[in-house]
Scaffold this motif. Structure first.
Motif, PDB file in Angstrom:
ATOM      1  N   THR A  97     -13.492  -4.969  -0.532  1.00  0.00           N
ATOM      2  CA  THR A  97     -12.346  -4.409  -1.258  1.00  0.00           C
ATOM      3  C   THR A  97     -11.010  -4.739  -0.609  1.00  0.00           C
ATOM      4  OG1 THR A  97     -12.380  -2.338  -0.029  1.00  0.00           O
ATOM      5  CG2 THR A  97     -13.760  -2.462  -2.010  1.00  0.00           C
ATOM      6  N   GLY A  98     -11.018  -5.059   0.675  1.00  0.00           N
ATOM      7  CA  GLY A  98      -9.769  -5.253   1.400  1.00  0.00           C
ATOM      8  C   GLY A  98      -9.084  -3.956   1.791  1.00  0.00           C
ATOM      9  N   LYS A  99      -9.655  -2.827   1.407  1.00  0.00           N
ATOM     10  CA  LYS A  99      -9.037  -1.538   1.726  1.00  0.00           C
ATOM     11  C   LYS A  99      -9.160  -1.234   3.207  1.00  0.00           C
ATOM     12  CE  LYS A  99     -10.490   1.853  -0.760  1.00  0.00           C
ATOM     13  NZ  LYS A  99     -11.328   2.696  -1.641  1.00  0.00           N
ATOM     14  N   LEU A 100      -8.097  -0.647   3.773  1.00  0.00           N
ATOM     15  CA  LEU A 100      -8.075  -0.245   5.169  1.00  0.00           C
ATOM     16  C   LEU A 100      -8.269   1.266   5.214  1.00  0.00           C
ATOM     17  CD1 LEU A 100      -7.591  -1.556   7.965  1.00  0.00           C
ATOM     18  CD2 LEU A 100      -5.191  -0.948   7.719  1.00  0.00           C
ATOM     19  N   THR A 101      -9.349   1.725   5.861  1.00  0.00           N
ATOM     20  CA  THR A 101      -9.689   3.142   5.946  1.00  0.00           C
ATOM     21  C   THR A 101      -9.436   3.624   7.363  1.00  0.00           C
ATOM     22  OG1 THR A 101     -11.372   2.879   4.236  1.00  0.00           O
ATOM     23  CG2 THR A 101     -11.507   4.842   5.624  1.00  0.00           C
ATOM     24  N   PHE A 102      -8.760   4.789   7.488  1.00  0.00           N
ATOM     25  CA  PHE A 102      -8.362   5.302   8.784  1.00  0.00           C
ATOM     26  C   PHE A 102      -9.225   6.482   9.225  1.00  0.00           C
ATOM     27  CE2 PHE A 102      -4.307   3.303   9.941  1.00  0.00           C
ATOM     28  CZ  PHE A 102      -4.059   2.581   8.791  1.00  0.00           C
ATOM     29  N   TYR A 133       0.832  -1.200   0.000  1.00  0.00           N
ATOM     30  CA  TYR A 133       0.000   0.000   0.000  1.00  0.00           C
ATOM     31  C   TYR A 133       0.872   1.256   0.000  1.00  0.00           C
ATOM     32  CZ  TYR A 133      -3.075  -3.409   2.432  1.00  0.00           C
ATOM     33  OH  TYR A 133      -3.784  -4.523   2.808  1.00  0.00           O
ATOM     34  N   TRP A 134       0.316   2.332  -0.544  1.00  0.00           N
ATOM     35  CA  TRP A 134       0.861   3.668  -0.340  1.00  0.00           C
ATOM     36  C   TRP A 134      -0.235   4.536   0.268  1.00  0.00           C
ATOM     37  CZ3 TRP A 134       5.550   5.493  -0.139  1.00  0.00           C
ATOM     38  CH2 TRP A 134       6.587   4.869  -0.855  1.00  0.00           C
ATOM     39  N   TYR A 135       0.108   5.159   1.413  1.00  0.00           N
ATOM     40  CA  TYR A 135      -0.790   6.093   2.090  1.00  0.00           C
ATOM     41  C   TYR A 135      -0.126   7.454   2.156  1.00  0.00           C
ATOM     42  CZ  TYR A 135      -3.865   2.415   3.943  1.00  0.00           C
ATOM     43  OH  TYR A 135      -4.757   1.386   4.077  1.00  0.00           O
ATOM     44  N   LEU A 144      -2.282  -3.292  -9.775  1.00  0.00           N
ATOM     45  CA  LEU A 144      -2.439  -1.956  -9.227  1.00  0.00           C
ATOM     46  C   LEU A 144      -3.916  -1.678  -9.005  1.00  0.00           C
ATOM     47  CD1 LEU A 144      -0.059   0.403 -11.249  1.00  0.00           C
ATOM     48  CD2 LEU A 144       0.133  -0.268  -8.850  1.00  0.00           C
ATOM     49  N   GLN A 145      -4.245  -1.120  -7.838  1.00  0.00           N
ATOM     50  CA  GLN A 145      -5.615  -0.739  -7.522  1.00  0.00           C
ATOM     51  C   GLN A 145      -5.599   0.703  -7.032  1.00  0.00           C
ATOM     52  OE1 GLN A 145      -8.111  -2.997  -7.860  1.00  0.00           O
ATOM     53  NE2 GLN A 145      -6.819  -4.795  -8.217  1.00  0.00           N
ATOM     54  N   LYS A 146      -6.512   1.522  -7.543  1.00  0.00           N
ATOM     55  CA  LYS A 146      -6.568   2.916  -7.109  1.00  0.00           C
ATOM     56  C   LYS A 146      -7.229   3.019  -5.744  1.00  0.00           C
ATOM     57  CE  LYS A 146      -6.584   5.148 -11.625  1.00  0.00           C
ATOM     58  NZ  LYS A 146      -7.281   6.092 -12.527  1.00  0.00           N
ATOM     59  N   GLY A 147      -6.669   3.919  -4.939  1.00  0.00           N
ATOM     60  CA  GLY A 147      -7.275   4.229  -3.660  1.00  0.00           C
ATOM     61  C   GLY A 147      -8.144   5.466  -3.786  1.00  0.00           C
ATOM     62  N   ASP A 148      -8.338   6.147  -2.661  1.00  0.00           N
ATOM     63  CA  ASP A 148      -9.222   7.309  -2.646  1.00  0.00           C
ATOM     64  C   ASP A 148      -8.542   8.583  -3.141  1.00  0.00           C
ATOM     65  OD1 ASP A 148     -10.182   5.937   0.475  1.00  0.00           O
ATOM     66  OD2 ASP A 148     -11.270   5.749  -1.416  1.00  0.00           O
ATOM     67  N   LEU A 149      -7.192   8.540  -3.262  1.00  0.00           N
ATOM     68  CA  LEU A 149      -6.448   9.768  -3.533  1.00  0.00           C
ATOM     69  C   LEU A 149      -5.475   9.571  -4.691  1.00  0.00           C
ATOM     70  CD1 LEU A 149      -6.425  12.478  -1.871  1.00  0.00           C
ATOM     71  CD2 LEU A 149      -4.317  11.665  -0.850  1.00  0.00           C
TER      72      LEU A 149
END
Lengths: 111, 112
Positions: free
Chosen positions: B97-102, A33-35, A55-60
């Protein structure tokens, strides 16, 4: 135990410049992941990858590219650095559906 | 709309006191809720986590409670110590999705 290594620790760039941040993990984790962390804010997901070449896009994701060249490495490119982009970029990795481990971050300053 | 809301933004407690941090969420696909602790200059480190099938998990001085009906969770730290001074984040992971949201984090200061 494993470790996540992010390079560089500090990155100073010019506005409009293309900048690349690198991340290596020796956990042998599938997902990386990249945050982005802004001061006083939580972590926002930019990109993630569940396996090599995925590759999967995140929220940003807008304004960023990412590349998962091999299982152990995940790089992030800021396509055109902006002054409001000063933040800490955190790389992380995890096995499926368990704990996410973080690196120490790359602190980006744009001048 | 923020998916994980955390409060308070900052908190000061005296040494030996009890710290309580709370989070709420809306997404029903969230099923895993970790709490992370972050010291300045470091990345976040997992402190304690809970699955949505449980309502309580304890690890030493740290306990997390989960209320599925109200979509809320909390972190309790008993006998708070100055070394607990850090930023604490709650997070939630979606089964889809497996996404981790903070959440945005709580800056905790424990005064001796």
């Amino acid at each position: 135990g494993g470790i996540i290594t992010q390079t560089p620790k500090f990155l100073i760039g010019q506005e409009g410049q293309k900048l690349t941040l690198k991340c290596q993990q020796n956990f042998n984790h599938d997902t990386m992941y990249w945050y982005r962390q802004d001061s006083g804010k939580g972590l926002r997901l930019i990109y993630y990858s569940i396996t090599e070449n995925d590759l999967q896009k995140g929220d940003l994701s807008e304004g960023y590219d990412a590349s998962r060249e091999k299982k152990s490495s995940f790089s992030l490119t800021v396509t055109s650095a902006q002054k409001n982009e000063m933040a800490v970029f955190l790389c992380a990795s995890s096995p499926p559906n368990t704990e996410v481990f973080f690196g120490k971050g790359t602190r980006l300053t744009v001048v | 709309q923020q998916q994980v809301r955390q409060s308070p933004q900052s908190l000061t407690v005296w040494e030996g006191g009890t710290t309580v941090l709370t989070c709420s969420y809306e997404d029903s696909t969230f099923n895993y809720f970790p709490w992370y602790q972050q010291f300045p200059g470091e990345g976040p480190a997992l402190l304690i986590s809970i699955l949505s099938v449980s309502d309580k998990k304890e690890d030493g001085r740290f306990t997390t409670f989960f209320n599925k009906r109200e979509k809320k969770l909390s972190l309790h730290i008993i006998d708070s110590q100055p070394g607990d001074s850090a930023t604490y984040f709650c997070a939630a992971r979606s089964t889809n999705t497996g996404k981790l949201t903070f959440g945005d984090g709580t800056v905790l200061t424990v005064k001796p």
